[in-house]
Design an enzyme around this catalytic site. Structure first.
Site, mmCIF file in Angstrom:
data_model
loop_
_atom_site.group_PDB
_atom_site.id
_atom_site.type_symbol
_atom_site.label_atom_id
_atom_site.label_comp_id
_atom_site.label_asym_id
_atom_site.label_seq_id
_atom_site.Cartn_x
_atom_site.Cartn_y
_atom_site.Cartn_z
ATOM 1 C CD GLU A 204 -3.073 -0.925 0.148
ATOM 2 O OE1 GLU A 204 -3.072 0.096 -0.565
ATOM 3 O OE2 GLU A 204 -3.931 -1.824 0.036
ATOM 4 N NE ARG B 164 -3.862 2.859 -0.334
ATOM 5 C CZ ARG B 164 -5.055 2.857 0.246
ATOM 6 N NH1 ARG B 164 -5.561 3.979 0.714
ATOM 7 N NH2 ARG B 164 -5.748 1.739 0.381
ATOM 8 C CG ASP C 92 -6.366 -7.060 -7.563
ATOM 9 O OD1 ASP C 92 -5.273 -7.263 -6.997
ATOM 10 O OD2 ASP C 92 -7.253 -6.353 -7.061
ATOM 11 C CD GLU D 99 -11.368 -1.490 -7.875
ATOM 12 O OE1 GLU D 99 -10.328 -1.326 -7.199
ATOM 13 O OE2 GLU D 99 -12.516 -1.269 -7.413
ATOM 14 C CB THR E 27 -2.541 -1.061 -9.104
ATOM 15 O OG1 THR E 27 -3.779 -1.767 -8.986
ATOM 16 C CG2 THR E 27 -1.877 -0.895 -7.740
#
Length: 574
Positions: free
Chosen positions: A197, A201, A328, A462, A550
């Site tokens: 993360e 991010r 994913d 998404e 992502t």
């Protein structure tokens, strides 16, 4: 009254020719909206061509202008004098935003839709900045900040910076930049933080805004963070999942495809920009980890999502198979790393791996009969909202350069399935009693869609991401219309006084009565950004110049990455 008009004329001159601010940075990318955008777009954003987007620019002057226009309105109401012809209007995108049209009304033109999205970003950001500035995320109902990522690295600021920049919200961007420059300290928390993360991010956000703006301060902060993250990257080992940056201590434990296989784009961007050999080695370690995963994956079926570590640092894959959580973004990065490196044949193995895995997915997980087109979990007829990203990846693999092994028939099939998945993701909203999608849906034996277990909504991006890629690759109007419907539902159901909330049960006609007290940082980084880009021209972050990580942070296509690979992926990994 005349003095007010004189002040406005003075401001007109100041706004028309904003002063550039000289920074200790390389030349900025030309355009707040990415490479290839002309001067008109820059002027829309309040930026001078070739100047850095930091400092006293049109955004701050706009606040002064609004105050003077309010004074002018007061003067007008007391004098019944027609003075509109003397007033300098703001650009359409930056006017105070009116509510979206009522149900049944035809969609407004894209510039008005875009202005409404800017209004959403303003409300979300301003609520965070008023209540929780400097903390990780905002709890809108309680009206306080929360420490979801250690509490002192302001994940919402780092996640939202590039969205503010792309929209040209300069005064808000300036305040965020000042906090990053003077207050951001990655060693402030002793708690263990997710390496995944933090990378997607924080490191992704810093590298994106550095590449967009050319402001070297953001690169310095990215280098600081990279040195902290290096504690979790050991040569020959899989990346550690969690680290305490204050103690330079990490937890070595089992991980999964997404955690270990979605760090590469950010490290590649950092390695290309820095002179620090320790950080350049970080790129090599994460790409070697990607190769280790690919070597461990079976060659004829999709890999399992969990990565189990062996004592000799080898790995084997266990657990579930699916395209949602745990796996994913690993699939996503196989494609995007090839694109990021300029689709160079020296890295064609990444693209080849992606194409092979999508063939397996079509065979194992995609269902096209007995209901809508959907990407299921293996053995269960359910689809997670997270899996909507597949539509964008399939469309990108067909329409963006560098396809390695796809036949024309396969390209047609990929686009058919991409369109079908995007339709299903839209219907997660359209068929929901609240107008908002749950975390997942399931299908009965007649293909009817219902909530699939977890019915909450946390503003995930998404579905909007899928519509963005389908719009950019096909320009079919329905994708903009779908996005506008979803946007309106966000506004009607999730908007509250202090930002935007989630829902405890999105599959309920009374969902608005049971809000979920969360405004995730990815709502500002991803969901709002994709809404904005759907209603923007294609030269706003063009897909041949930028690749989204992502977390929807755009990173530059850099052919030097493909020309100087650190791991051999020039051939079919099989």
């Amino acid at each position: 009254f005349c003095l007010i008009l004189l002040e406005i004329q003075i401001l007109r001159v100041r706004v028309a020719k904003p002063a550039a601010v000289v920074l200790d940075a390389p030349p900025p990318v030309k355009g707040a909206f990415g490479a290839g955008v002309g001067a008109a777009k820059l002027e829309e954003a309040g930026l001078a061509v070739g100047s850095a987007p930091v400092g006293l620019k049109k955004g701050r002057l706009g606040e002064e202008m609004r105050a003077m226009m309010n004074r002018l309105a007061t003067a007008k109401s007391s004098r019944s004098v027609d003075v509109e012809q003397h007033v300098l209007l703001h650009e359409e995108e930056h006017r105070e935003d009116s509510p979206p049209p009522q149900d049944g009304a035809p969609p407004p033109p894209p510039e008005q839709q875009r202005a409404a999205v800017v209004g959403m970003m303003k409300h979300a950001w301003d609520s965070y900045a008023r209540i929780a500035f400097g903390m990780d995320e905002l709890l809108p109902i309680q009206g306080r900040g929360v420490s979801t990522f250690g509490g002192c690295t302001a994940i919402t600021i780092l996640d939202a910076l590039d969205t503010l920049y792309i929209m040209g919200l300069t005064d808000r961007f300036d305040r965020a930049r000042e906090w990053v420059a003077t207050k951001l300290d990655f060693a402030c928390s002793a708690s263990y933080q997710s390496v995944f993360e933090t990378t997607i991010r924080s490191l992704g956000g810093l590298m994106s805004v550095y590449q967009l703006s050319g402001d070297a301060m953001f690169l310095r902060k990215a280098e600081e963070l990279g040195r902290k993250l290096r504690a979790g990257l050991k040569p020959g080992e899989m990346p550690y999942p969690a680290c305490s940056f204050a103690q330079a201590r990490c937890q070595k434990r089992s991980t999964n495809l997404a955690e270990a296989g979605s760090l590469q784009m950010e490290w590649r961007a950092l390695a290309a920009a820095t002179e620090d050999p320790e950080l350049k080695e970080g790129r090599k370690i994460v790409e070697e980890a990607m190769k280790k995963i690919m070597d461990a994956a079976p060659k004829d079926v999709l890999p399992k999502n969990d990565i189990q570590l062996n004592p000799d640092n080898t790995i084997h894959l266990v657990g579930s198979v699916g395209m949602a959580g745990l796996g994913d973004s690993w699939y996503e990065y196989l494609l995007k790393m090839h694109l990021q490196g300029g689709s160079n044949e020296k890295e064609a193995g990444y693209r080849q791996a992606f194409e092979e895995k999508m063939r397996m997915m079509m065979k194992e997980l995609v269902r096209e009969s007995g209901g809508p087109v959907r990407v299921t979990d293996k053995g269960r007829d359910k689809m997670d909202h997270l899996a909507c990203f597949v539509a964008g990846s399939l469309a990108s693999s067909v329409h963006l350069p560098g396809a390695v092994s796809l036949t024309e028939e396969e390209k047609t099939n990929f686009m058919r399935v991409a369109g079908g998945i995007a339709e299903t993701c839209y219907n997660m909203y359209h068929m929901s009693p609240s107008g908002l999608a749950p975390e997942g849906v399931q299908f009965d034996n007649r293909g009817k869609m219902t909530c699939g277990g977890a019915c909450y909504n946390i503003q995930r991006p998404e579905a909007v991401e899928a519509l963005f890629y389908l719009w950019r690759t096909t320009h079919e109007q329905k994708y903009r219309d779908y996005a506008w419907e979803i946007f309106q539902n966000f506004e009607k159901v999730l908007r509250v006084e202090n930002g935007y909330v989630g829902l405890q049960n999105a599959w309920s006609p009374t969902a608005k009565n049971t809000p979920k007290d969360v405004m995730s940082s990815f709502f500002l980084a991803e969901t709002i950004k994709y809404f904005y880009l759907i209603f923007s021209d294609d030269d706003v972050i063009p897909l041949d110049k930028w690749v989204f990580n992502t977390e929807a942070h755009p990173l530059k296509v850099d052919p030097s990455l493909g020309e100087t690979p650190v791991v051999d992926f020039s051939h079919n990994y099989n």
